[in-house]
Design a protein around this motif. Sequence first.
Motif, PDB file in Angstrom:
ATOM      1  N   ASP A 152       0.846  -1.195   0.000  1.00 32.20           N
ATOM      2  CA  ASP A 152       0.000   0.000   0.000  1.00 32.20           C
ATOM      3  C   ASP A 152       0.884   1.248   0.000  1.00 32.20           C
ATOM      4  O   ASP A 152       1.745   1.397   0.878  1.00 32.20           O
ATOM      5  CB  ASP A 152      -0.889  -0.003   1.253  1.00 32.20           C
ATOM      6  N   PRO A 153       0.710   2.154  -0.947  1.00 31.50           N
ATOM      7  CA  PRO A 153       1.554   3.360  -0.974  1.00 31.50           C
ATOM      8  C   PRO A 153       1.413   4.223   0.282  1.00 31.50           C
ATOM      9  O   PRO A 153       2.333   4.973   0.611  1.00 31.50           O
ATOM     10  CB  PRO A 153       1.088   4.105  -2.228  1.00 31.50           C
ATOM     11  N   LEU A 154       0.304   4.114   0.991  1.00 27.54           N
ATOM     12  CA  LEU A 154       0.135   4.895   2.216  1.00 27.54           C
ATOM     13  C   LEU A 154       1.054   4.422   3.333  1.00 27.54           C
ATOM     14  O   LEU A 154       1.304   5.165   4.292  1.00 27.54           O
ATOM     15  CB  LEU A 154      -1.321   4.835   2.693  1.00 27.54           C
ATOM     16  N   PHE A 155       1.572   3.203   3.219  1.00 25.89           N
ATOM     17  CA  PHE A 155       2.451   2.699   4.277  1.00 25.89           C
ATOM     18  C   PHE A 155       3.687   3.583   4.450  1.00 25.89           C
ATOM     19  O   PHE A 155       4.196   3.744   5.563  1.00 25.89           O
ATOM     20  CB  PHE A 155       2.868   1.262   3.979  1.00 25.89           C
ATOM     21  N   ALA A 156       4.159   4.180   3.374  1.00 30.38           N
ATOM     22  CA  ALA A 156       5.339   5.050   3.450  1.00 30.38           C
ATOM     23  C   ALA A 156       5.108   6.251   4.347  1.00 30.38           C
ATOM     24  O   ALA A 156       6.070   6.865   4.835  1.00 30.38           O
ATOM     25  CB  ALA A 156       5.729   5.510   2.045  1.00 30.38           C
ATOM     26  N   GLU A 157       3.830   6.609   4.580  1.00 33.80           N
ATOM     27  CA  GLU A 157       3.518   7.778   5.393  1.00 33.80           C
ATOM     28  C   GLU A 157       3.443   7.463   6.888  1.00 33.80           C
ATOM     29  O   GLU A 157       3.339   8.387   7.705  1.00 33.80           O
ATOM     30  CB  GLU A 157       2.190   8.395   4.946  1.00 33.80           C
ATOM     31  N   VAL A 158       3.494   6.187   7.255  1.00 37.76           N
ATOM     32  CA  VAL A 158       3.316   5.825   8.668  1.00 37.76           C
ATOM     33  C   VAL A 158       4.324   6.529   9.577  1.00 37.76           C
ATOM     34  O   VAL A 158       3.935   7.125  10.591  1.00 37.76           O
ATOM     35  CB  VAL A 158       3.357   4.295   8.846  1.00 37.76           C
ATOM     36  N   PRO A 159       5.618   6.516   9.276  1.00 36.32           N
ATOM     37  CA  PRO A 159       6.546   7.190  10.190  1.00 36.32           C
ATOM     38  C   PRO A 159       6.467   8.714  10.140  1.00 36.32           C
ATOM     39  O   PRO A 159       7.016   9.381  11.030  1.00 36.32           O
ATOM     40  CB  PRO A 159       7.925   6.698   9.728  1.00 36.32           C
ATOM     41  N   ARG A 160       5.777   9.264   9.161  1.00 35.18           N
ATOM     42  CA  ARG A 160       5.628  10.714   9.045  1.00 35.18           C
ATOM     43  C   ARG A 160       4.315  11.218   9.628  1.00 35.18           C
ATOM     44  O   ARG A 160       4.122  12.430   9.763  1.00 35.18           O
ATOM     45  CB  ARG A 160       5.714  11.133   7.571  1.00 35.18           C
ATOM     46  N   ARG A 161       3.418  10.317   9.965  1.00 37.72           N
ATOM     47  CA  ARG A 161       2.103  10.722  10.468  1.00 37.72           C
ATOM     48  C   ARG A 161       2.240  11.463  11.798  1.00 37.72           C
ATOM     49  O   ARG A 161       2.967  11.059  12.683  1.00 37.72           O
ATOM     50  CB  ARG A 161       1.219   9.480  10.658  1.00 37.72           C
ATOM     51  N   ARG A 162       1.505  12.557  11.924  1.00 37.82           N
ATOM     52  CA  ARG A 162       1.509  13.347  13.148  1.00 37.82           C
ATOM     53  C   ARG A 162       0.083  13.808  13.454  1.00 37.82           C
ATOM     54  O   ARG A 162      -0.771  13.883  12.566  1.00 37.82           O
ATOM     55  CB  ARG A 162       2.391  14.604  13.008  1.00 37.82           C
ATOM     56  N   THR A 163      -0.147  14.164  14.718  1.00 41.95           N
ATOM     57  CA  THR A 163      -1.386  14.838  15.095  1.00 41.95           C
ATOM     58  C   THR A 163      -1.001  16.218  15.605  1.00 41.95           C
ATOM     59  O   THR A 163      -0.407  16.352  16.679  1.00 41.95           O
ATOM     60  CB  THR A 163      -2.144  14.059  16.179  1.00 41.95           C
ATOM     61  N   ALA A 164      -1.287  17.240  14.811  1.00 42.88           N
ATOM     62  CA  ALA A 164      -0.923  18.616  15.153  1.00 42.88           C
ATOM     63  C   ALA A 164      -1.987  19.196  16.085  1.00 42.88           C
ATOM     64  O   ALA A 164      -3.143  19.367  15.694  1.00 42.88           O
ATOM     65  CB  ALA A 164      -0.808  19.458  13.889  1.00 42.88           C
ATOM     66  N   PHE A 168      -3.309  26.092  13.568  1.00 41.24           N
ATOM     67  CA  PHE A 168      -3.076  25.851  12.147  1.00 41.24           C
ATOM     68  C   PHE A 168      -2.728  27.169  11.464  1.00 41.24           C
ATOM     69  O   PHE A 168      -3.007  28.248  11.978  1.00 41.24           O
ATOM     70  CB  PHE A 168      -4.326  25.258  11.485  1.00 41.24           C
ATOM     71  N   GLU A 169      -2.123  27.070  10.291  1.00 42.16           N
ATOM     72  CA  GLU A 169      -1.812  28.255   9.507  1.00 42.16           C
ATOM     73  C   GLU A 169      -3.101  28.935   9.056  1.00 42.16           C
ATOM     74  O   GLU A 169      -4.138  28.288   8.881  1.00 42.16           O
ATOM     75  CB  GLU A 169      -0.966  27.872   8.295  1.00 42.16           C
ATOM     76  N   ALA A 170      -3.001  30.228   8.833  1.00 45.05           N
ATOM     77  CA  ALA A 170      -4.183  31.019   8.458  1.00 45.05           C
ATOM     78  C   ALA A 170      -4.412  30.945   6.952  1.00 45.05           C
ATOM     79  O   ALA A 170      -4.332  31.941   6.232  1.00 45.05           O
ATOM     80  CB  ALA A 170      -3.996  32.468   8.912  1.00 45.05           C
ATOM     81  N   ARG A 171      -4.676  29.760   6.479  1.00 41.98           N
ATOM     82  CA  ARG A 171      -5.014  29.588   5.064  1.00 41.98           C
ATOM     83  C   ARG A 171      -6.040  28.478   4.917  1.00 41.98           C
ATOM     84  O   ARG A 171      -6.096  27.540   5.713  1.00 41.98           O
ATOM     85  CB  ARG A 171      -3.796  29.320   4.204  1.00 41.98           C
ATOM     86  N   ALA A 172      -6.848  28.626   3.883  1.00 42.46           N
ATOM     87  CA  ALA A 172      -7.940  27.682   3.656  1.00 42.46           C
ATOM     88  C   ALA A 172      -7.404  26.341   3.170  1.00 42.46           C
ATOM     89  O   ALA A 172      -6.286  26.242   2.642  1.00 42.46           O
ATOM     90  CB  ALA A 172      -8.904  28.259   2.621  1.00 42.46           C
ATOM     91  N   VAL A 279      -6.004  25.117  23.964  1.00 45.31           N
ATOM     92  CA  VAL A 279      -6.910  24.241  23.216  1.00 45.31           C
ATOM     93  C   VAL A 279      -7.835  25.070  22.334  1.00 45.31           C
ATOM     94  O   VAL A 279      -8.044  24.761  21.149  1.00 45.31           O
ATOM     95  CB  VAL A 279      -7.727  23.363  24.185  1.00 45.31           C
ATOM     96  N   MET A 280      -8.390  26.136  22.885  1.00 44.47           N
ATOM     97  CA  MET A 280      -9.326  26.954  22.122  1.00 44.47           C
ATOM     98  C   MET A 280      -8.649  27.658  20.945  1.00 44.47           C
ATOM     99  O   MET A 280      -9.273  27.903  19.919  1.00 44.47           O
ATOM    100  CB  MET A 280      -9.997  27.976  23.043  1.00 44.47           C
ATOM    101  N   ALA A 281      -7.361  27.986  21.097  1.00 38.43           N
ATOM    102  CA  ALA A 281      -6.643  28.602  19.982  1.00 38.43           C
ATOM    103  C   ALA A 281      -6.569  27.648  18.795  1.00 38.43           C
ATOM    104  O   ALA A 281      -6.602  28.075  17.636  1.00 38.43           O
ATOM    105  CB  ALA A 281      -5.242  29.011  20.431  1.00 38.43           C
ATOM    106  N   GLY A 282      -6.470  26.352  19.088  1.00 37.42           N
ATOM    107  CA  GLY A 282      -6.484  25.370  18.002  1.00 37.42           C
ATOM    108  C   GLY A 282      -7.814  25.371  17.272  1.00 37.42           C
ATOM    109  O   GLY A 282      -7.859  25.393  16.035  1.00 37.42           O
TER     110      GLY A 282
END
Length: 381
Positions: A152-164, A168-172, A279-282
Amino acid sequence: MALSRKTFLRVLGGGVVVAAGAAVAVPRLDAMPAVAVEGWRGPAPDETDPRRRALAWALLAPNPHNLQSWAVDLSQPDTIVLHVDAARLLPQTDPFSRQILIGHGCFLEILAMAAAADGYRAEVRLFPDGAWALDKPVARVTFTGLPGIAVDPLFAEVPRRRTAKGKFEARALDPAHKAALLAGHAASALPLVIVDDAAEVERLRALAIAGSEMEMNTHRTHKESIDVVRIGAAEIAAHRDGISLKGPMVWALRQAGAMTPAKAMTPGTLAWNGGRDYVMAGYASARAFGWITSADNTRPTQIATGRAFVRLQLAATALGVALQPHSQTLQEYPEMAELRLAMHRQTGTAAGATLQMFFRLGYASDPGPSPRRALNGFVTV
């Protein structure tokens, strides 16, 4: 040291210590301990057991409060029997263990990906001993060598996965990214909706904030979170789980006596107010929200939700999109019932259906990986 609430938020978001009115940059002070995140390198180079190699990746799955509530039995050849660790539950905010089972679905999806990347088919049989209970397994997974199995090509993203978790940046949300995430999820039987209309985002934001306020102002539910907060590098290294608070600002606040579990439990203190504001700033920075629903709320559906959600997050990672779950307004304890119903109405969740996941999407800098316990800590037999 007396810190204002404004200063608290400033240091909470960056690597500074405030002393004698001056801000001093000390970016490595009280940093994330290397031992706590060593698991993100994957399996040890000399590991020969394909099950353990796959498990080394699976334990990087997202999970509620980073409790890592997985327990595995390796006593049978070529087999993993997956259980819920009964000592790692959230009985106050997740009384039916719905979120815990979703976390197990995330685990199983990455496990299957990792096995395939190693040349094995992982056949997952859910609830092999009947309806799930704490003394019964969630799944039995059988490994069979299968040269040439698709990776699965998504497997390459496993070590890069994060929960921010921060702002967030001020862009849509880029329309192309939104379309790609929806298209990638289309094969799932669980509906996904992503909303970026400003007015609807604002209505959803208000409900999400109200849910967080309810959780923080209900003593037993707030305490459940505070009980798994790890304050400072030493605690993080000792536990390698839970909610990590680290860095120069935490060091400074601990030295001032302003950052303790007791202070975080007490409304009106700097720790309580500053934590709430962080938390509210997020929430305030969110430009898009998304959610996953299901027609029923069975245990297999909860597992399927986890498998679908982690695939969505990995797809987002590949696109450079940050994604953070917000579970508060979905939780099934009595005080949240009215807000949960309001969130169901706002998301158009049909009567009898379940709102399984709710999250914000956007763009953020890499917050770094979350702690993970050593693999041997998950193996019971």
